[in-house]
Design a protein around this motif. Structure first.
Motif, PDB file in Angstrom:
ATOM      1  N   THR A 105      37.317  31.603  44.931  1.00 38.11           N
ATOM      2  CA  THR A 105      38.785  31.660  44.847  1.00 38.11           C
ATOM      3  C   THR A 105      39.240  31.701  43.389  1.00 38.11           C
ATOM      4  O   THR A 105      40.418  31.896  43.116  1.00 38.11           O
ATOM      5  CB  THR A 105      39.422  30.421  45.506  1.00 38.11           C
ATOM      6  OG1 THR A 105      38.821  29.254  44.943  1.00 38.11           O
ATOM      7  CG2 THR A 105      39.235  30.430  47.000  1.00 38.11           C
ATOM      8  N   MET A 106      38.318  31.490  42.471  1.00 39.03           N
ATOM      9  CA  MET A 106      38.684  31.463  41.043  1.00 39.03           C
ATOM     10  C   MET A 106      37.414  31.464  40.194  1.00 39.03           C
ATOM     11  O   MET A 106      36.346  31.056  40.661  1.00 39.03           O
ATOM     12  CB  MET A 106      39.522  30.204  40.725  1.00 39.03           C
ATOM     13  CG  MET A 106      38.891  28.902  41.185  1.00 39.03           C
ATOM     14  SD  MET A 106      40.069  27.534  41.147  1.00 39.03           S
ATOM     15  CE  MET A 106      39.009  26.177  41.679  1.00 39.03           C
ATOM     16  N   ASN A 107      37.550  31.941  38.947  1.00 38.37           N
ATOM     17  CA  ASN A 107      36.462  31.785  37.973  1.00 38.37           C
ATOM     18  C   ASN A 107      36.464  30.328  37.510  1.00 38.37           C
ATOM     19  O   ASN A 107      37.391  29.579  37.819  1.00 38.37           O
ATOM     20  CB  ASN A 107      36.682  32.704  36.768  1.00 38.37           C
ATOM     21  CG  ASN A 107      36.563  34.185  37.127  1.00 38.37           C
ATOM     22  OD1 ASN A 107      37.554  34.892  37.191  1.00 38.37           O
ATOM     23  ND2 ASN A 107      35.357  34.643  37.370  1.00 38.37           N
ATOM     24  N   VAL A 108      35.422  29.953  36.764  1.00 31.15           N
ATOM     25  CA  VAL A 108      35.344  28.557  36.343  1.00 31.15           C
ATOM     26  C   VAL A 108      35.075  28.459  34.843  1.00 31.15           C
ATOM     27  O   VAL A 108      34.542  29.390  34.230  1.00 31.15           O
ATOM     28  CB  VAL A 108      34.233  27.781  37.103  1.00 31.15           C
ATOM     29  CG1 VAL A 108      34.618  27.612  38.549  1.00 31.15           C
ATOM     30  CG2 VAL A 108      32.885  28.462  36.972  1.00 31.15           C
ATOM     31  N   ALA A 109      35.462  27.319  34.273  1.00 35.13           N
ATOM     32  CA  ALA A 109      35.208  27.056  32.848  1.00 35.13           C
ATOM     33  C   ALA A 109      34.883  25.569  32.703  1.00 35.13           C
ATOM     34  O   ALA A 109      35.357  24.747  33.499  1.00 35.13           O
ATOM     35  CB  ALA A 109      36.437  27.406  32.023  1.00 35.13           C
ATOM     36  N   PHE A 110      34.071  25.266  31.708  1.00 30.60           N
ATOM     37  CA  PHE A 110      33.687  23.874  31.444  1.00 30.60           C
ATOM     38  C   PHE A 110      33.940  23.570  29.975  1.00 30.60           C
ATOM     39  O   PHE A 110      33.847  24.465  29.134  1.00 30.60           O
ATOM     40  CB  PHE A 110      32.194  23.660  31.752  1.00 30.60           C
ATOM     41  CG  PHE A 110      31.823  24.101  33.137  1.00 30.60           C
ATOM     42  CD1 PHE A 110      32.090  23.284  34.237  1.00 30.60           C
ATOM     43  CD2 PHE A 110      31.243  25.347  33.362  1.00 30.60           C
ATOM     44  CE1 PHE A 110      31.783  23.702  35.527  1.00 30.60           C
ATOM     45  CE2 PHE A 110      30.928  25.772  34.647  1.00 30.60           C
ATOM     46  CZ  PHE A 110      31.192  24.950  35.725  1.00 30.60           C
ATOM     47  N   VAL A 111      34.233  22.325  29.674  1.00 30.12           N
ATOM     48  CA  VAL A 111      34.302  21.928  28.264  1.00 30.12           C
ATOM     49  C   VAL A 111      33.127  20.983  28.025  1.00 30.12           C
ATOM     50  O   VAL A 111      33.026  19.921  28.655  1.00 30.12           O
ATOM     51  CB  VAL A 111      35.647  21.253  27.924  1.00 30.12           C
ATOM     52  CG1 VAL A 111      35.657  20.798  26.465  1.00 30.12           C
ATOM     53  CG2 VAL A 111      36.798  22.225  28.180  1.00 30.12           C
TER      54      VAL A 111
END
Ligand code: COI
Length: 355
Positions: free
Chosen positions: A235-241
């Motif tokens: 449902t969406m791309n993802v990102a991490f910090v």
């Protein structure tokens, strides 16, 4: 029927449904604006487009898209501007991606100028449906499907391109709990994962339901070959910090090239945040969770916008992310994106296209 100088045939509704809508409490995808657009592809040519009242349509039970899945879509948004006008966010990027999906699914591309004109005219006619509330927007759903009435596997000879719109609030109304999926697969190399093909979403339903039954909201898909690399949520791309850097799984044959993802990366770089778009392994994520350097995890999508994750489910247990009030990167990106989309900040990248 109303005749204008439009190249489309326009039939306006005689009874708008807008009075029945509570714009302060809109459920995502459940309320539809008054009109839709359609354009048929017959004998190798696109016919004249039509704008008409939103409503049911009749189809042959043998319509090919139902049986063989030649069906693609896009998701995009238009926003109310401070002066009351309406702007679409990066429609050109969605049109390009739509035609890439069409190519992959052996369907005809929709001429870009006709697509853009249809968006402008449809949204202009239904401009009162664009919410004024800054947490809401007009979601735009263009789609294309095979319309031959035929049994047997081959590309259809006829297609219908349609657009409808719906006023929407948030897709996720709370931080999401995601589970890393290492058994089922969303997309494989050489498959259709980079296209917005309807079947990609159908294939995700059972594994997502199994995860829902265990208390998760969504899956974090992994690569089909080794199940060791993080791809996207579906449902969406993802990102991490991690260690203050924004780490984003790179688009590939199996990961959708998200427009919100790309916008977020650009804005992060504008803000001086270090960004890496690359392969992200479960092992790296797990290590960062264990040593406390994984400080934020969020989804990026048109519907989802910037959706924070409260928990990541690994094979050997859940990792609860730190208190959301400490998250800096996602909140800076959300603020910068909102400012542009809502016309409150300078649109330095020229992303807003007025309707
Ligand atoms: C979008 O973000 O527009 C999508 O198409 C994803 C879908 C889950 C609504």
């Amino acid at each position: 029927m109303l005749t204008t100088d439009s190249t489309f045939e326009i039939k306006l509704t005689e009874s708008s449904a807008i009075e029945s809508v509570d714009f302060d409490d809109i459920k995502f995808g459940q309320v539809f604006s008054d009109h839709l657009f359609y354009l048929d592809y017959i004998d190798g040519e696109w016919t004249k487009g039509v704008i008409e009242p939103f409503g049911p349509m009749s189809m042959s039970p043998a319509t090919m898209c139902i049986h063989y899945g030649q069906s693609i879509f896009e998701g995009m948004k238009a926003y109310r501007q401070p002066d009351g006008s309406v702007s679409m966010f990066r429609p050109g990027a969605n049109i390009s991606r739509f035609n890439l999906s069409a190519k992959r699914m052996c369907m005809p591309e929709v001429p870009e100028d006709v697509f853009m004109q249809a968006l402008v005219e449809l949204i202009s006619i239904d401009k009162d449906w664009v919410p004024h509330n800054s947490n809401s927007s007009l979601y735009i759903r263009p789609f294309l499907f095979a319309t031959d009435s035929h049994v047997g596997v081959r590309p259809s000879n006829t297609y219908r391109f349609m657009i409808f719109t719906c006023p929407v609030g948030q897709y996720y109304n709370k931080p999401v709990r995601v589970k890393i999926e290492c058994e089922y697969t969303r997309a494989a190399i050489g498959g259709t994962g980079a296209a917005k093909a309807a079947g990609n979403y159908a294939g995700s339903l059972l594994p997502t339901k199994l995860a829902n039954d265990k208390g998760y909201d969504q899956l974090l898909w992994t690569d089909s070959k080794t199940h060791t690399c993080i791809e996207e949520c579906g449902t969406m791309n993802v990102a991490f910090v991690i260690n203050g850097k924004m780490i984003v799984p790179a688009p590939s044959d199996t990961v959708l090239d998200g427009i919100t993802r790309e916008s977020a990366i650009t804005l992060a770089q504008d803000l001086g945040i270090e960004v890496e778009s690359r392969i992200v392994t479960i092992a790296e994520l797990e290590k960062a969770a264990e040593n406390g350097t994984l400080t934020e995890a969020f989804g990026l999508g048109t519907a989802a916008t910037v959706s924070l994750m409260s928990t990541i489910g690994f094979e050997d247990g859940d990792y609860d992310l730190p208190d959301l009030s400490t998250w800096i990167v996602s909140s800076l990106i959300k603020k910068a994106l909102d400012e542009i989309r809502l016309g409150n900040g300078e649109d330095v990248h020229g992303w807003n296209i007025p309707v």
